[in-house]
Structures are given as C-alpha cells and as structure tokens.
Design a protein around this motif. Structure first.
Motif, PDB file in Angstrom:
ATOM      1  N   VAL A 160      -1.794  49.046  41.389  1.00  0.00           N
ATOM      2  CA  VAL A 160      -1.625  47.987  40.394  1.00  0.00           C
ATOM      3  C   VAL A 160      -2.748  46.969  40.506  1.00  0.00           C
ATOM      4  O   VAL A 160      -3.266  46.461  39.499  1.00  0.00           O
ATOM      5  CB  VAL A 160      -0.252  47.310  40.573  1.00  0.00           C
ATOM      6  CG1 VAL A 160      -0.104  46.124  39.616  1.00  0.00           C
ATOM      7  CG2 VAL A 160       0.874  48.309  40.339  1.00  0.00           C
ATOM      8  N   ALA A 161      -3.152  46.660  41.737  1.00  0.00           N
ATOM      9  CA  ALA A 161      -4.227  45.687  41.944  1.00  0.00           C
ATOM     10  C   ALA A 161      -5.604  46.257  41.621  1.00  0.00           C
ATOM     11  O   ALA A 161      -6.515  45.507  41.250  1.00  0.00           O
ATOM     12  CB  ALA A 161      -4.196  45.189  43.389  1.00  0.00           C
ATOM     13  N   PHE A 162      -5.747  47.575  41.742  1.00  0.00           N
ATOM     14  CA  PHE A 162      -7.039  48.222  41.474  1.00  0.00           C
ATOM     15  C   PHE A 162      -6.819  49.414  40.531  1.00  0.00           C
ATOM     16  O   PHE A 162      -7.046  50.568  40.907  1.00  0.00           O
ATOM     17  CB  PHE A 162      -7.686  48.691  42.773  1.00  0.00           C
ATOM     18  CG  PHE A 162      -7.879  47.587  43.789  1.00  0.00           C
ATOM     19  CD1 PHE A 162      -9.015  46.791  43.759  1.00  0.00           C
ATOM     20  CD2 PHE A 162      -6.920  47.340  44.760  1.00  0.00           C
ATOM     21  CE1 PHE A 162      -9.198  45.777  44.681  1.00  0.00           C
ATOM     22  CE2 PHE A 162      -7.096  46.333  45.691  1.00  0.00           C
ATOM     23  CZ  PHE A 162      -8.232  45.541  45.652  1.00  0.00           C
ATOM     24  N   PRO A 163      -6.364  49.155  39.292  1.00  0.00           N
ATOM     25  CA  PRO A 163      -5.996  50.259  38.403  1.00  0.00           C
ATOM     26  C   PRO A 163      -7.214  50.902  37.741  1.00  0.00           C
ATOM     27  O   PRO A 163      -8.066  50.203  37.182  1.00  0.00           O
ATOM     28  CB  PRO A 163      -5.120  49.575  37.357  1.00  0.00           C
ATOM     29  CG  PRO A 163      -5.664  48.185  37.279  1.00  0.00           C
ATOM     30  CD  PRO A 163      -6.126  47.836  38.669  1.00  0.00           C
ATOM     31  N   PRO A 164      -7.308  52.237  37.756  1.00  0.00           N
ATOM     32  CA  PRO A 164      -8.407  52.900  37.043  1.00  0.00           C
ATOM     33  C   PRO A 164      -8.183  52.952  35.538  1.00  0.00           C
ATOM     34  O   PRO A 164      -9.123  53.034  34.760  1.00  0.00           O
ATOM     35  CB  PRO A 164      -8.420  54.304  37.651  1.00  0.00           C
ATOM     36  CG  PRO A 164      -7.008  54.522  38.093  1.00  0.00           C
ATOM     37  CD  PRO A 164      -6.492  53.187  38.522  1.00  0.00           C
ATOM     38  N   ASN A 165      -6.909  52.904  35.115  1.00  0.00           N
ATOM     39  CA  ASN A 165      -6.584  52.954  33.687  1.00  0.00           C
ATOM     40  C   ASN A 165      -5.201  52.356  33.477  1.00  0.00           C
ATOM     41  O   ASN A 165      -4.465  52.077  34.436  1.00  0.00           O
ATOM     42  CB  ASN A 165      -6.635  54.398  33.162  1.00  0.00           C
ATOM     43  CG  ASN A 165      -5.817  55.350  34.019  1.00  0.00           C
ATOM     44  OD1 ASN A 165      -4.614  55.169  34.194  1.00  0.00           O
ATOM     45  ND2 ASN A 165      -6.492  56.365  34.574  1.00  0.00           N
ATOM     46  N   ILE A 166      -4.828  52.183  32.218  1.00  0.00           N
ATOM     47  CA  ILE A 166      -3.567  51.516  31.892  1.00  0.00           C
ATOM     48  C   ILE A 166      -2.359  52.358  32.296  1.00  0.00           C
ATOM     49  O   ILE A 166      -1.324  51.824  32.702  1.00  0.00           O
ATOM     50  CB  ILE A 166      -3.514  51.172  30.383  1.00  0.00           C
ATOM     51  CG1 ILE A 166      -2.290  50.307  30.060  1.00  0.00           C
ATOM     52  CG2 ILE A 166      -3.537  52.439  29.555  1.00  0.00           C
ATOM     53  CD1 ILE A 166      -2.265  48.974  30.749  1.00  0.00           C
ATOM     54  N   ALA A 167      -2.474  53.691  32.200  1.00  0.00           N
ATOM     55  CA  ALA A 167      -1.339  54.544  32.558  1.00  0.00           C
ATOM     56  C   ALA A 167      -0.978  54.383  34.029  1.00  0.00           C
ATOM     57  O   ALA A 167       0.202  54.232  34.382  1.00  0.00           O
ATOM     58  CB  ALA A 167      -1.664  56.003  32.244  1.00  0.00           C
ATOM     59  N   THR A 168      -1.980  54.386  34.886  1.00  0.00           N
ATOM     60  CA  THR A 168      -1.738  54.189  36.318  1.00  0.00           C
ATOM     61  C   THR A 168      -1.110  52.828  36.581  1.00  0.00           C
ATOM     62  O   THR A 168      -0.147  52.703  37.356  1.00  0.00           O
ATOM     63  CB  THR A 168      -3.054  54.313  37.095  1.00  0.00           C
ATOM     64  OG1 THR A 168      -3.615  55.605  36.872  1.00  0.00           O
ATOM     65  CG2 THR A 168      -2.837  54.102  38.585  1.00  0.00           C
ATOM     66  N   PHE A 169      -1.630  51.821  35.922  1.00  0.00           N
ATOM     67  CA  PHE A 169      -1.122  50.459  36.109  1.00  0.00           C
ATOM     68  C   PHE A 169       0.358  50.379  35.745  1.00  0.00           C
ATOM     69  O   PHE A 169       1.177  49.868  36.532  1.00  0.00           O
ATOM     70  CB  PHE A 169      -1.933  49.492  35.240  1.00  0.00           C
ATOM     71  CG  PHE A 169      -1.454  48.073  35.282  1.00  0.00           C
ATOM     72  CD1 PHE A 169      -1.821  47.228  36.317  1.00  0.00           C
ATOM     73  CD2 PHE A 169      -0.623  47.585  34.283  1.00  0.00           C
ATOM     74  CE1 PHE A 169      -1.377  45.915  36.353  1.00  0.00           C
ATOM     75  CE2 PHE A 169      -0.173  46.271  34.312  1.00  0.00           C
ATOM     76  CZ  PHE A 169      -0.548  45.437  35.347  1.00  0.00           C
ATOM     77  N   LEU A 170       0.754  50.891  34.598  1.00  0.00           N
ATOM     78  CA  LEU A 170       2.132  50.762  34.138  1.00  0.00           C
ATOM     79  C   LEU A 170       3.091  51.626  34.954  1.00  0.00           C
ATOM     80  O   LEU A 170       4.204  51.193  35.281  1.00  0.00           O
ATOM     81  CB  LEU A 170       2.220  51.132  32.653  1.00  0.00           C
ATOM     82  CG  LEU A 170       1.489  50.188  31.697  1.00  0.00           C
ATOM     83  CD1 LEU A 170       1.617  50.683  30.257  1.00  0.00           C
ATOM     84  CD2 LEU A 170       2.019  48.755  31.807  1.00  0.00           C
ATOM     85  N   VAL A 171       2.669  52.840  35.290  1.00  0.00           N
ATOM     86  CA  VAL A 171       3.540  53.722  36.078  1.00  0.00           C
ATOM     87  C   VAL A 171       3.848  53.098  37.431  1.00  0.00           C
ATOM     88  O   VAL A 171       5.015  53.074  37.884  1.00  0.00           O
ATOM     89  CB  VAL A 171       2.891  55.110  36.256  1.00  0.00           C
ATOM     90  CG1 VAL A 171       3.627  55.911  37.330  1.00  0.00           C
ATOM     91  CG2 VAL A 171       2.901  55.875  34.939  1.00  0.00           C
ATOM     92  N   PHE A 172       2.855  52.531  38.071  1.00  0.00           N
ATOM     93  CA  PHE A 172       3.086  51.964  39.393  1.00  0.00           C
ATOM     94  C   PHE A 172       3.765  50.600  39.331  1.00  0.00           C
ATOM     95  O   PHE A 172       4.376  50.176  40.316  1.00  0.00           O
ATOM     96  CB  PHE A 172       1.779  51.900  40.184  1.00  0.00           C
ATOM     97  CG  PHE A 172       1.404  53.218  40.794  1.00  0.00           C
ATOM     98  CD1 PHE A 172       1.960  53.628  41.994  1.00  0.00           C
ATOM     99  CD2 PHE A 172       0.527  54.073  40.150  1.00  0.00           C
ATOM    100  CE1 PHE A 172       1.640  54.856  42.551  1.00  0.00           C
ATOM    101  CE2 PHE A 172       0.195  55.308  40.696  1.00  0.00           C
ATOM    102  CZ  PHE A 172       0.755  55.701  41.905  1.00  0.00           C
TER     103      PHE A 172
END
Length: 517
Positions: A160-172
């Motif tokens: 969440v602090a170092f997201p490569p893309n929005i999908a990773t950010f939201l899933v985590f």
C-alpha cells in the motif's frame, strides 16, 4: 470492540461452571478410597462418586500464580494501553486515506472516485474479519491472534505504501483491513480477562474510545502530511507506527484467555507428572473449528433476516458510522469550499467530533452509577431494555448536531460554529453505540458473539458505501440540503430506543434468538 462484552459473559459463564467443592468435602469423599488419584498441588479438583465426577478430579483450574486478574495493577494497565493503542492504530488506518485521493488519482492514473475506494475496501475488511478471527481466538487464544494479525497488517501495508499500480493498492487495502480487524473484535475481551467486573469500567472505557478516536485522528494527520509531503508518506508513517505496536505486543502482552491458559496448564501437568488424565475444557471441545467458523458466518445473517428488532438496531448504528465516514468527503467540501481552508486546516476540523466522543466517554462514571441503581431496583437483574436509556440521549444528540451543522455551513457563518455543532454528533455516536452494543449482548445472550458480528458486518458495509456517493450528493443538494438529509435520517431512527424500552420485552418473547426473561 465488537465482541468484548460477549466474551466477558462467556468467561463468566465458564467460571460458574468450574465451581469446586470445599476442601473439607473433598477430604471426606476421598477418605477410605482404596486408590487416590495423584493430583498436582496447584490444581483444584472436583471429586464425585461416579466415573465422570472421578475424572473431574483431573480437570485443571487457574490459581493465583497463573490467573491474569492477579497480575500487578501497573502491568495490567500497561497491557491495556498497548492493546488500546493498537486498536487506535487500526482505526486510524481506516481513515488516514481521506486526503490521499487526489495523489492516488494523479500518480496511479485513475479518477478520484476510485481513490475513495481505499477507505471503503479497508472498512469492509474490518467488518468481515471478525467472522474468522472470533472463532479462531476461542481455540488458539487472544495473544497468537494479536501477533499474527498485526504482523500481517504490517507486512501487507508495504504494497500500500509502495504500490506499483492501483489494483495492488486497492487489493491490499482490503487485506490489511481484514487482517487488522482482530483489534476491533477480539481485543475488548482482554480487558475483561484482566479486571474483575467491579473494576472493569475504567479500563473498558479507555479501550472503547480507541476505535472511535482513530477515524477522527486519521484525517488530522493525513491532512498535514498530504499538504507538506507526498501522499505515500501517510502509509509510511503508518508502517512506523505498526512496527512499534507489533514490537510492544510481542514483548508486553501475554495470553489472558482463560480456556487457553487452562489448556496450556493441563499440557504442562501431563508432561511433568507423567499422568495423561489431566485435562482442560478445550481438550474436550465438542465443536470443530470449521463448524465454529461456519456458524460465525451464517448465524449473524440469520439474525438480521429473522429478527426485526436486531435488524433495526444494526441499521441505526450502520447509518451513524456511514455518516461518520461520509464526513471524510463532506468536510473538505464544507470547509475548503465555503471557508477557504487548506488541507491541514480541514483535517483539524474533525477535532469537534473527537471532543464530543471524549466528553461522552468521560460521562461513563455517571452511567455506571445509574446502572448500579438499576441493578438495586431490579434485585440485581435489570431487564436488557435499561441499557437503551443511554441510547435515548444519543438518539437526541446526533440529529441535533447534524441539523446544527447543516444550517451553519453557509460561508457567512463563522467557521468555528459548524465545528462546535459536530461536538454533540460525536457524543451521540458514542452513546448510541454503547447502548446498542450493551443491548445486543444482554438481550441476545445465547448468541451474543453472532449478534455483534451481524452488527459489525452491516455497519462496515454502510461505512464502505457512504463515502462513494458523498461528492455527488453534496454537488446536487448543496452543503445545507445534503447534511440536513443525513440529519433527517438520524431523526427517523431516534425513536428506536424509546420504543424498544417500552415494548422490547414483548418483542423478545416472540424472537427466535433473544432471551425471554
């Protein structure tokens, strides 16, 4: 916070079940026996004439050396502060995303509404997590749940602090909410594990305020960070806080759940004495873990579907939590748009809600004295409906605060006035939640954990959904109309504690789940 009272009731019931005969009676029963079982000196026993009672001679119980309630008061308070601060960090994580939407939209190339999902998904995870952590804690104890869940909370915050893309950010964001939910469902039970009933009010009040203050502190900190640094620093600060709390949990917080302590003691006695007859209640647990988890999932939804009284109370608390999380989108519209506040100044506007919550918790000694009078009046067994009186006060305060806030959002009104208006709303939230939680646990005592789980799931769903339509509602209705609409909804729900106080007894007689007394 959701299952703390139900867990306390469960522990009390187990203690009543584990009452022992006097020592002299034991000696008389054992006198003349050809063969006396070898019983560890630290173990209290119950001996009877039949085989089952003879086997109870090896049922272990806690004594002063291993009872959590016998810990020094200073150490108990340190444990409570660590657990409460961990819960505060969890609640903080739910709302700290409130000022990060613009940065997320810019850096991860999405529209702002997608960025708002960072709050919604985390809160939904908070609501669903207790369905799993509750049954697990009954088998493995509180401490292992704390450590594992907080470790996962810390580890999964890194994407969440170092997201490569929005999908990773939201899933985590959803996963971290799910993992951290133990501190809003299991942790309250640790308070009742450590303190006797007559001393539990003050430490319980300290813990209770943590999940309420967290969502208020989140936007305050987030506003300062996002105005002066990159939005990612919000989650980097969260990582630092998580690491500190995880370290303290490992070093300071012991296991306090009595059934698990008894199981560990039985294992130790079997090993040291070489006698395999020592046992604890968890060793003879009839219900499997998988069955407990399945019941934890479907019984709360049965309660919502078949019990209108529980459904309406759950909707009431869900509406209030939804409005609180909608405020994370509404306050920037009100204070930045109408009063020209900066981002960090808008974050500070949430102080009014926090002050109201602190005032409500500070009133707890008054309610304790009131509850003591109710117990005396009803010979120690007041009806569950007496717990709704504090909800009557909250049901009046919350609409007053929202209507006051609605009609003072005009640019010509000094900015301090709507902030003061949010104080009674914050106090009303605490009063209503305290009232509903108490009533659900007492009125639905046989399935208290499921009653709290159904409440948690429904209110988390509302809190997840409300921020998504806040912008469109305020654009269409304006700050006055939109806030007044929310005030009107709380006004419609305000009669609930008054109605149930009068007819709750009759409704419980017809309920499939509630106690009949």
């Amino acid at each position: 916070m959701d299952s703390k009272m139900s867990e306390s009731l469960t522990v009390d019931a187990e203690k009543q079940h584990q009452q022992t005969l006097p020592v002299d009676a034991e000696k008389r029963q054992l006198a003349g026996a050809e063969k006396t079982p070898s019983v560890h000196p630290s173990t209290k026993t119950v001996v009877g004439s039949d085989k089952s009672k003879f086997q109870d001679a090896f049922r272990v119980e806690l004594d002063a050396s291993d009872d959590p309630k016998q810990l020094p008061p200073l150490r108990k308070w340190i444990i409570i502060i660590v657990i409460s601060t961990s819960a505060l960090c969890t609640a903080f994580a739910s709302s700290c995303a409130s000022f990060t939407e613009e940065g997320i939209a810019r850096d991860l190339h999405v529209v702002r509404e997608v960025g708002i999902l960072s709050i919604s998904l985390f809160v939904e995870g908070l609501g669903l997590g207790p369905l799993i952590t509750g049954p697990l804690s009954e088998v493995y104890g509180r401490n292992i749940i704390y450590r594992v869940s907080y470790f996962l909370f810390f580890v999964f915050t890194w994407p969440v602090a170092f997201p490569p893309n929005i999908a990773t950010f939201l899933v985590f964001r959803f996963i971290t909410g799910f993992c951290s939910s133990a501190f809003l469902s299991v942790a309250g039970g640790s308070v009742s594990d450590l303190f006797e009933n007559r001393k539990v009010a003050s430490p319980m009040a300290v813990y209770t305020i943590s999940p309420f203050l967290g969502p208020v502190i989140g936007p305050i900190v987030s506003g300062f960070i996002c105005q002066n640094a990159n939005w990612r620093w919000v989650y980097r600060v969260l990582l630092i806080w998580q690491f500190a709390m995880l370290s303290l949990l490992i070093v300071i917080v012991p296991e306090t759940y009595e059934p698990v302590l008894l199981k560990a003691k039985a294992v130790k006695l079997r090993k040291t004495s070489g006698d395999d007859r020592y046992w604890a209640p968890l060793d003879r647990r009839e219900k499997s873990l998988s069955r407990s988890i399945l019941e934890s999932i479907y019984v709360p939804f049965q309660l919502i579907l078949y019990d209108r009284m529980a459904l309406l109370l759950d909707v009431w608390t869900a509406l209030l939590l939804g409005i609180l999380y909608l405020a994370f989108q509404a306050f920037p519209i009100i204070f930045e748009g109408n009063h020209g506040f900066s981002m960090q100044e808008t974050g500070l506007s949430f102080i009014g809600i926090g002050v109201g919550m602190v005032i409500a918790v500070a009133c707890q000694p008054l309610w304790n004295r009131f509850n003591a009078r109710m117990r005396e009046k009803h010979n120690g067994h007041p009806p569950p409906e007496t717990g709704l009186i504090v909800g009557q006060v909250g049901g009046i305060l919350a609409p007053i605060g929202l209507f006051w806030l609605a009609f003072t959002t005009y640019p010509g009104v000094p900015w301090i006035v709507p902030i003061i208006a949010s104080v009674p709303f914050g106090a009303g939230i605490v009063f209503i939640f305290t009232s509903v939680f108490t009533y659900l646990v007492v009125a639905y005592r046989p399935i208290a954990a499921s009653a709290m789980a159904s409440n948690s799931a429904l209110r988390s769903t509302f809190a997840a959904v409300f921020p998504l339509f806040a912008g469109q509602m305020y654009d269409r209705l304006g700050t006055v109309g939109a806030t007044a609409l929310l005030a009107g909804l709380t006004t419609l729900m305000a009669p609930l504690p008054f109605v149930y106080y009068r007819i709750g007894h009759r409704l419980r007689q017809r309920s499939r789940f509630a106690v009949k007394t």
